[in-house]
Scaffold this motif. Structure first.
Motif, PDB file in Angstrom:
ATOM      1  N   GLU A   1       0.840  -1.200   0.000  1.00  0.00           N
ATOM      2  CA  GLU A   1       0.000   0.000   0.000  1.00  0.00           C
ATOM      3  C   GLU A   1       0.870   1.243   0.000  1.00  0.00           C
ATOM      4  O   GLU A   1       1.967   1.256   0.587  1.00  0.00           O
ATOM      5  CB  GLU A   1      -0.923   0.003   1.229  1.00  0.00           C
ATOM      6  N   LEU A   2       0.396   2.287  -0.657  1.00  0.00           N
ATOM      7  CA  LEU A   2       1.068   3.588  -0.640  1.00  0.00           C
ATOM      8  C   LEU A   2       0.010   4.681  -0.608  1.00  0.00           C
ATOM      9  O   LEU A   2      -0.972   4.629  -1.356  1.00  0.00           O
ATOM     10  CB  LEU A   2       1.958   3.748  -1.872  1.00  0.00           C
ATOM     11  N   VAL A   3       0.226   5.640   0.261  1.00  0.00           N
ATOM     12  CA  VAL A   3      -0.635   6.817   0.329  1.00  0.00           C
ATOM     13  C   VAL A   3       0.172   8.000  -0.178  1.00  0.00           C
ATOM     14  O   VAL A   3       1.175   8.387   0.431  1.00  0.00           O
ATOM     15  CB  VAL A   3      -1.134   7.084   1.766  1.00  0.00           C
ATOM     16  N   PHE A   4      -0.236   8.546  -1.329  1.00  0.00           N
ATOM     17  CA  PHE A   4       0.423   9.739  -1.872  1.00  0.00           C
ATOM     18  C   PHE A   4      -0.340  10.938  -1.345  1.00  0.00           C
ATOM     19  O   PHE A   4      -1.483  11.185  -1.718  1.00  0.00           O
ATOM     20  CB  PHE A   4       0.425   9.711  -3.398  1.00  0.00           C
ATOM     21  N   GLU A   5       0.310  11.695  -0.458  1.00  0.00           N
ATOM     22  CA  GLU A   5      -0.387  12.710   0.326  1.00  0.00           C
ATOM     23  C   GLU A   5      -0.547  14.044  -0.394  1.00  0.00           C
ATOM     24  O   GLU A   5      -1.564  14.730  -0.234  1.00  0.00           O
ATOM     25  CB  GLU A   5       0.381  12.935   1.633  1.00  0.00           C
ATOM     26  N   THR A   6       0.449  14.445  -1.159  1.00  0.00           N
ATOM     27  CA  THR A   6       0.474  15.789  -1.737  1.00  0.00           C
ATOM     28  C   THR A   6      -0.583  15.923  -2.833  1.00  0.00           C
ATOM     29  O   THR A   6      -0.640  15.094  -3.750  1.00  0.00           O
ATOM     30  CB  THR A   6       1.860  16.095  -2.313  1.00  0.00           C
ATOM     31  N   PRO A   7      -1.404  16.951  -2.773  1.00  0.00           N
ATOM     32  CA  PRO A   7      -2.452  17.093  -3.794  1.00  0.00           C
ATOM     33  C   PRO A   7      -1.916  17.626  -5.113  1.00  0.00           C
ATOM     34  O   PRO A   7      -0.873  18.281  -5.174  1.00  0.00           O
ATOM     35  CB  PRO A   7      -3.420  18.088  -3.154  1.00  0.00           C
TER      36      PRO A   7
END
Length: 313
Positions: A260-266
């Motif tokens: 899993e990866l959460v890419f935070e920057t919009p």
């Protein structure tokens, strides 16, 4: 995933993308009759949109078809996979798209009749399905520069020039690309800093030409992450040259295997299997062995690690 009900013997869906590059002279009804002569009960569909293709694949799964034969490219397969996930019906690629990366990975022959025969005599396996905020992908997710380029490719040029359209657009758009700060997190930790481009590989081939994630295995429950994080445009150009020459390690390259990866920057564009899908923030994960696929009989393709195999379509 719970064990699904057995598929209906010798029943198949034939889902044809009418806009695919390789179907200009293709007659879906004639193809259906050919399959029926080979002993199949065929349910033909020619969906006009990706959503309709997903619905046709879902109907195939609900009927319990053994195969869902998809005539089209990787985008068509991605749409169908969303309707087949969790079922016993196997996704059977019939390559007729621009690049046909999955068919290359799996060893499925070009030529519609050859692909039909391959699946009729083939074997099936359960593989991983990638998910980006619930949107499915078979091959890869791209964040940043490659997604920006994919969004700009002219569909007409793509039909004429194939994968060269992406290369041409990349060269034209290169001066407008910028390195920007970004942050993402995986179970192994959080990273923040300059960012250009990331690929989350479920399989190995990127663009049908190079292996950005050469160690990826499509049924291991993991995505192979490679991120390019140069400090500016000139270092980015040097990094691109190194990557083209085969480099996969270095101070500006981040690599990891993760479920899993959460890419935070919009605001960073995202592509799935070559199709623009939206912008970050977004969460990427693996649905482990959630999708059955049909593959040629014989030795397993290298991208498949240890799926349970069954003889026959």
């Amino acid at each position: 995933m719970s064990e699904p009900a057995p598929a209906t013997p010798r029943s198949a869906a034939l889902v044809v993308n009418p806009a695919a590059r390789g179907v200009r002279r293709f007659d879906p009804a004639r193809a259906a009759r050919y399959l029926e002569r080979r002993g199949l009960t065929v349910h033909l569909s020619v969906p006009e949109t990706p959503e309709a293709a997903t619905a046709a694949a879902r109907a195939s799964a609900e009927r319990g078809d053994a195969l869902c034969l998809v005539v089209g490219g990787d985008g068509s397969l991605r749409a169908a996979a969303g309707g087949l996930a969790g079922s016993y019906t196997a996704l059977a690629a019939v390559p007729a798209g621009t690049v046909n990366i999955w068919a290359r990975e799996a060893g499925i022959p070009r030529g519609i009749r050859a692909a039909f025969e391959c699946h009729l005599a083939g074997q099936t396996a359960a593989i991983d399905l990638g998910l980006a905020d619930g949107h499915p992908f078979l091959l890869m997710a791209g964040i940043g520069w490659d997604a920006e380029i994919a969004a700009r490719v002219n569909p007409r040029l793509k039909r004429v020039a194939g994968d060269l359209a992406y290369i041409l657009e990349g060269l034209l758009h290169l001066p407008a690309l910028r390195v920007k700060p970004a942050a993402w997190s995986t179970p192994a930790g959080r990273r923040a800093g300059p960012f250009a481009w990331m690929v989350l590989g479920n399989s190995r081939l990127y663009g049908g030409r190079i292996q950005l994630t050469p160690g990826a295995v499509i049924d291991d429950g993991l995505l192979d992450l490679i991120a390019f994080c140069p400090s500016g445009l000139l270092p980015a150009a040097a990094l691109a040259a190194r990557v083209a020459a085969g480099a996969r390690q270095g101070s500006s390259i981040v690599s990891e295997r993760t479920p899993e990866l959460v890419f935070e920057t919009p605001g960073f564009p995202v592509q799935l299997d070559g199709d623009p899908i939206g912008v970050t923030p977004m969460t990427f994960r693996v649905a482990h062995r959630a999708l059955r696929v049909s593959l040629p009989a014989g030795p397993l393709p290298g991208v498949v690690g240890g799926g349970r195999w069954e003889v026959g379509g």
